[in-house]
Structure formats: C-alpha cells, structure tokens
Design a protein around this motif. Sequence first.
Motif, mmCIF file in Angstrom:
data_model
loop_
_atom_site.group_PDB
_atom_site.id
_atom_site.type_symbol
_atom_site.label_atom_id
_atom_site.label_comp_id
_atom_site.label_asym_id
_atom_site.label_seq_id
_atom_site.Cartn_x
_atom_site.Cartn_y
_atom_site.Cartn_z
ATOM 1 N N PHE A 1 0.881 -1.169 0.000
ATOM 2 C CA PHE A 1 0.000 0.000 0.000
ATOM 3 C C PHE A 1 0.918 1.218 0.000
ATOM 4 C CE2 PHE A 1 -2.247 3.412 2.239
ATOM 5 C CZ PHE A 1 -3.420 3.483 1.501
ATOM 6 N N HIS A 2 0.908 1.980 -1.096
ATOM 7 C CA HIS A 2 1.890 3.050 -1.247
ATOM 8 C C HIS A 2 1.517 4.320 -0.503
ATOM 9 C CE1 HIS A 2 4.179 0.648 -3.916
ATOM 10 N NE2 HIS A 2 3.275 0.630 -4.879
ATOM 11 N N GLY A 3 0.219 4.637 -0.416
ATOM 12 C CA GLY A 3 -0.171 5.872 0.235
ATOM 13 C C GLY A 3 0.419 7.085 -0.467
ATOM 14 N N GLN A 4 0.881 8.045 0.335
ATOM 15 C CA GLN A 4 1.459 9.271 -0.219
ATOM 16 C C GLN A 4 2.346 9.913 0.834
ATOM 17 O OE1 GLN A 4 -1.506 11.925 -1.801
ATOM 18 N NE2 GLN A 4 -0.044 13.594 -2.134
ATOM 19 N N ALA A 5 3.443 10.489 0.421
ATOM 20 C CA ALA A 5 4.375 11.112 1.362
ATOM 21 C C ALA A 5 3.713 12.251 2.129
ATOM 22 C CB ALA A 5 5.603 11.617 0.615
ATOM 23 N N ASN A 6 4.035 12.342 3.416
ATOM 24 C CA ASN A 6 3.561 13.409 4.301
ATOM 25 C C ASN A 6 2.043 13.412 4.483
ATOM 26 O OD1 ASN A 6 6.271 14.408 4.559
ATOM 27 N ND2 ASN A 6 6.022 15.355 2.540
ATOM 28 N N LYS A 7 1.442 12.228 4.366
ATOM 29 C CA LYS A 7 0.014 12.064 4.602
ATOM 30 C C LYS A 7 -0.207 10.974 5.649
ATOM 31 C CE LYS A 7 -1.453 14.919 1.349
ATOM 32 N NZ LYS A 7 -2.248 16.139 1.629
ATOM 33 N N ASP A 8 -1.412 10.976 6.232
ATOM 34 C CA ASP A 8 -1.766 9.993 7.266
ATOM 35 C C ASP A 8 -2.880 9.088 6.745
ATOM 36 O OD1 ASP A 8 -0.157 11.145 9.596
ATOM 37 O OD2 ASP A 8 -1.345 12.883 8.976
ATOM 38 N N PHE A 9 -2.704 7.779 6.975
ATOM 39 C CA PHE A 9 -3.663 6.806 6.466
ATOM 40 C C PHE A 9 -4.097 5.854 7.573
ATOM 41 C CE2 PHE A 9 -1.369 8.277 2.781
ATOM 42 C CZ PHE A 9 -2.367 8.434 1.833
ATOM 43 N N CYS A 10 -5.367 5.480 7.523
ATOM 44 C CA CYS A 10 -5.946 4.598 8.531
ATOM 45 C C CYS A 10 -5.543 3.151 8.258
ATOM 46 C CB CYS A 10 -7.465 4.752 8.516
ATOM 47 S SG CYS A 10 -8.334 3.450 9.383
ATOM 48 N N LEU A 11 -4.810 2.546 9.194
ATOM 49 C CA LEU A 11 -4.434 1.141 9.069
ATOM 50 C C LEU A 11 -5.499 0.227 9.650
ATOM 51 C CD1 LEU A 11 -0.626 1.068 9.959
ATOM 52 C CD2 LEU A 11 -1.753 1.578 7.780
ATOM 53 N N VAL A 12 -6.051 0.614 10.806
ATOM 54 C CA VAL A 12 -7.070 -0.199 11.484
ATOM 55 C C VAL A 12 -8.121 0.739 12.063
ATOM 56 C CG1 VAL A 12 -7.542 -1.837 13.359
ATOM 57 C CG2 VAL A 12 -5.367 -1.980 12.098
ATOM 58 N N SER A 13 -9.387 0.420 11.848
ATOM 59 C CA SER A 13 -10.465 1.182 12.474
ATOM 60 C C SER A 13 -11.548 0.226 12.944
ATOM 61 C CB SER A 13 -11.058 2.205 11.494
ATOM 62 O OG SER A 13 -11.943 3.075 12.191
ATOM 63 N N ASP A 14 -11.804 0.256 14.254
ATOM 64 C CA ASP A 14 -12.787 -0.635 14.863
ATOM 65 C C ASP A 14 -13.588 0.147 15.898
ATOM 66 O OD1 ASP A 14 -14.144 -3.000 15.169
ATOM 67 O OD2 ASP A 14 -12.504 -4.115 16.074
ATOM 68 N N LYS A 15 -14.512 -0.524 16.567
ATOM 69 C CA LYS A 15 -15.388 0.147 17.526
ATOM 70 C C LYS A 15 -14.607 0.903 18.598
ATOM 71 C CE LYS A 15 -18.985 -1.653 15.483
ATOM 72 N NZ LYS A 15 -19.855 -0.819 14.625
ATOM 73 N N ASN A 16 -13.555 0.262 19.148
ATOM 74 C CA ASN A 16 -12.827 0.885 20.249
ATOM 75 C C ASN A 16 -11.339 1.056 19.949
ATOM 76 O OD1 ASN A 16 -12.164 -1.839 20.308
ATOM 77 N ND2 ASN A 16 -11.829 -1.826 22.532
ATOM 78 N N LEU A 17 -10.957 0.981 18.676
ATOM 79 C CA LEU A 17 -9.549 1.103 18.306
ATOM 80 C C LEU A 17 -9.427 1.728 16.927
ATOM 81 C CD1 LEU A 17 -6.503 0.368 18.752
ATOM 82 C CD2 LEU A 17 -6.998 -1.811 17.618
ATOM 83 N N HIS A 18 -8.527 2.716 16.823
ATOM 84 C CA HIS A 18 -8.257 3.341 15.534
ATOM 85 C C HIS A 18 -6.762 3.605 15.448
ATOM 86 C CE1 HIS A 18 -9.687 5.655 11.952
ATOM 87 N NE2 HIS A 18 -8.504 6.242 12.113
ATOM 88 N N ILE A 19 -6.127 3.133 14.369
ATOM 89 C CA ILE A 19 -4.682 3.295 14.200
ATOM 90 C C ILE A 19 -4.410 3.969 12.865
ATOM 91 C CG2 ILE A 19 -2.438 2.152 14.102
ATOM 92 C CD1 ILE A 19 -3.721 -0.239 15.545
ATOM 93 N N ASN A 20 -3.747 5.116 12.922
ATOM 94 C CA ASN A 20 -3.285 5.804 11.723
ATOM 95 C C ASN A 20 -1.776 5.664 11.598
ATOM 96 O OD1 ASN A 20 -5.806 6.779 10.902
ATOM 97 N ND2 ASN A 20 -5.599 8.677 12.082
ATOM 98 N N ALA A 21 -1.286 5.749 10.373
ATOM 99 C CA ALA A 21 0.151 5.746 10.115
ATOM 100 C C ALA A 21 0.511 7.005 9.336
ATOM 101 C CB ALA A 21 0.550 4.506 9.327
ATOM 102 N N HIS A 22 1.609 7.632 9.741
ATOM 103 C CA HIS A 22 2.120 8.781 8.991
ATOM 104 C C HIS A 22 3.177 8.284 8.020
ATOM 105 C CE1 HIS A 22 3.129 12.918 8.057
ATOM 106 N NE2 HIS A 22 4.413 12.595 8.178
ATOM 107 N N PHE A 23 2.968 8.589 6.735
ATOM 108 C CA PHE A 23 3.881 8.141 5.693
ATOM 109 C C PHE A 23 4.887 9.246 5.361
ATOM 110 C CE2 PHE A 23 1.828 4.348 3.460
ATOM 111 C CZ PHE A 23 1.065 4.002 4.561
ATOM 112 N N ILE A 24 6.162 8.874 5.234
ATOM 113 C CA ILE A 24 7.159 9.765 4.673
ATOM 114 C C ILE A 24 7.547 9.196 3.312
ATOM 115 C CG2 ILE A 24 8.056 10.625 6.854
ATOM 116 C CD1 ILE A 24 10.354 8.566 6.549
ATOM 117 N N GLY A 25 8.199 9.991 2.488
ATOM 118 C CA GLY A 25 8.538 9.455 1.185
ATOM 119 C C GLY A 25 9.429 10.356 0.366
ATOM 120 N N LYS A 26 9.731 9.858 -0.800
ATOM 121 C CA LYS A 26 10.594 10.580 -1.731
ATOM 122 C C LYS A 26 10.178 10.196 -3.149
ATOM 123 C CE LYS A 26 15.528 11.258 -2.813
ATOM 124 N NZ LYS A 26 15.547 12.701 -2.546
#
Length: 358
Positions: free
Chosen positions: A125-150
């Motif tokens: 999953f490539h996403g995009q540099a300097n953006k945040d993407f949701c890896l996991v989203s559930d009723k009581n848990l949400h995990i975002n990842a910040h992507f860096i890139g070039k």
Amino acid sequence: MSGKGVNMRDSRYGRVLGLFLQLLAVRWAVGDDTTSYQMMPSSYGGPEAAMCSSYLYNWCSSKVLKCPKQCPSRSYGGPGKSACFIDCSSKCQATCKHRKPRCWGYGAVCYDPRFVGGDGVMFYFHGQANKDFCLVSDKNLHINAHFIGKRPEGRTRDYTWVKALGIMFDSHKFTVAVKKVSTWNDQFDQLLFSHDGVPITVEAKQLASWTSDNGEVRIERVAATNNVEIVIDRVMAVSLSVKPITEKESKIHKYQITADDCFAHLDIQFKFFNLSSSVDGVLGQTYRPNFSNPVKAGVPMPIMGGEDKYLSSTLLSSDCKSSQFTPSQSDSSNVDYIQISTAECSTRNGLSGIFCRR
C-alpha cells in the motif's frame, strides 16, 4: 419437596454463576494474566525464572516457570535469536519468542511498506508522502500511520515508508514516531512517545519499561535502543523496530537517498486481541471473516489501492471514510468479536509471495 429441591439447585447455580462473574470482574480489573508474574532470583549464568500470580488461571498461580536453555533470558539475544516469553495465562509456560517484528508474519507492516494481512495475503500500500492513512479502524480502536517518502526524478509516485503511528482507544491517544535522522547510528535511540498529549521518556536500556497510571499501556525496550514492544491491555500488542535506508538499498531500488536524510522508518508487527467483525482500514479489513482480498495474486508486487478511502486529516484523527471508531460506545454486548488466529509465515523456495500456516 421437589419445589424446594429446585430452589436449592437454582440457588447453587446462582452462586456458581456469581463466582464466575466475580472472577471475570477480577480478570477485567487486573489486566492480562500473560504478564502477571514476579521475577525470581536465578543462579549466575542460569536461565531466568518467574513466579506466576495469575488471577483467573489459578492452576498457574504461584507456579515457577523457568526459561528454556535455548533462550535463557527475556532480553533480545541478537539478530535471528529469540528471547524467553513467560506466559502465565492458560498456557502456563515459558517459551522462546521473537520479540522484534517478523516482517513475514501476520499483521506485519515493513519496508516500503509491505503488509501481511490477517488473511495471510501479502500486498503493498503506497499511500502518499507526508500524509496519514488509517491502518485499522474498529469500535474501540483506531490506528493511523504517517507516511514519509521521496519521489525521485522520473517517477510518477512516491516511494513511501511509515514513520509514526497514532493509536486511539477508548478516550485515550498514544503516539510513537521516529526522529528525522541524517546519518544512522544504532547506538542512539530515535523513538518518540506520547500518551494523551504528554511526552514519555523510557530509559535507553534493555527491558526498561514505562506503564501508564491506569496500567492499560506498557512500553518495554526489547533492545537498549530503537526496538520496543507496546501492549494496550485487552486491545493489542505491537512490536516496533527503527530501520534506516542504507546506501546499498538506495542503489538497488534507486531511491536516490541523500546524505541529509536516511529516511529512518518503522518496521511493525501487530497482534490484536478483540477485533470486531466490522473492522476496517488498510490492514484491519483483512481480519474480517470471509474477507475477499482484491489484490492481484501471483504478481511480484500486489497493490492495495483505495488511498482516498483511508486518508485521515491528521495522525490522531479518526475521520477517514472507512472509520468505524466510536470511543463513546460503552456497551459492547452487541459487538460481534472475531477469533484472531496466529500463524507462521515465510517465503517458499525463493518464489515471490508469502505463505502462512495456521
């Protein structure tokens, strides 16, 4: 007479049920029996041992578990080696376990970035540099990842890596991030932590730890620097390692990494305890029952698309289109939880792809 017998029986069943509910209440209050133990003095050079103080699994309480000879210490033993894992739950045993991320295992997010889903399928999953993407989203848990890139000259997309995680659970927020590093030196720790907006300091020493005031969150250093395991009680555990892009990697993949930034990033492996059947997110969706993975099989780089569906406005926002996060929901009686299986995964005969065995 028969009516009295029925009442006595019902009363006895009621007492048994009451005792069972009390045990569940104690279990909920004290947390994870897996880590309920006290270390015992050990002879010089001998395997470590611990006495269990399990509440729910009373057959394991007060039992002394000794680490195997193959992994005599809970400390990380070096590349390719495992550490002793003391488990005072129903298993009641001490075993050897890799405490660093296994990039070929379930729940792994490594490299640029390559995922292994809950269904055992590998994808990118490539996403995009300097953006945040949701890896996991559930009723009581949400995990975002910040992507860096070039994006090197001539490329149509960014090369990307995960630099930070924003974890939201119940009403709490936790972050772990990697500092920007020019020249890599593993002797210096490059991790930053925060809990509910307050920075956290964890001593740069193997097995040094930090625990939140309510006992729900625990950070433990697997090695003195750049390797930790984070546990959120009854929710998840995650192993993290900081990795740089080396000059050799840059040449092979044509990343065009320059001397001012080695793009230090995270290798990650998640383990989830109580996901619901409606879990979503780039990685989370792959844990749903009967999930049909849309990535193309049999190609060297299967791609998971849908960036617009998983894009979040900030690292600690749960506003992506796939969000399932409802932290105010206190009644979980109607939530359909799923069983999370574990597996061993590896490459096979040098072929592309990852193969998992449950």
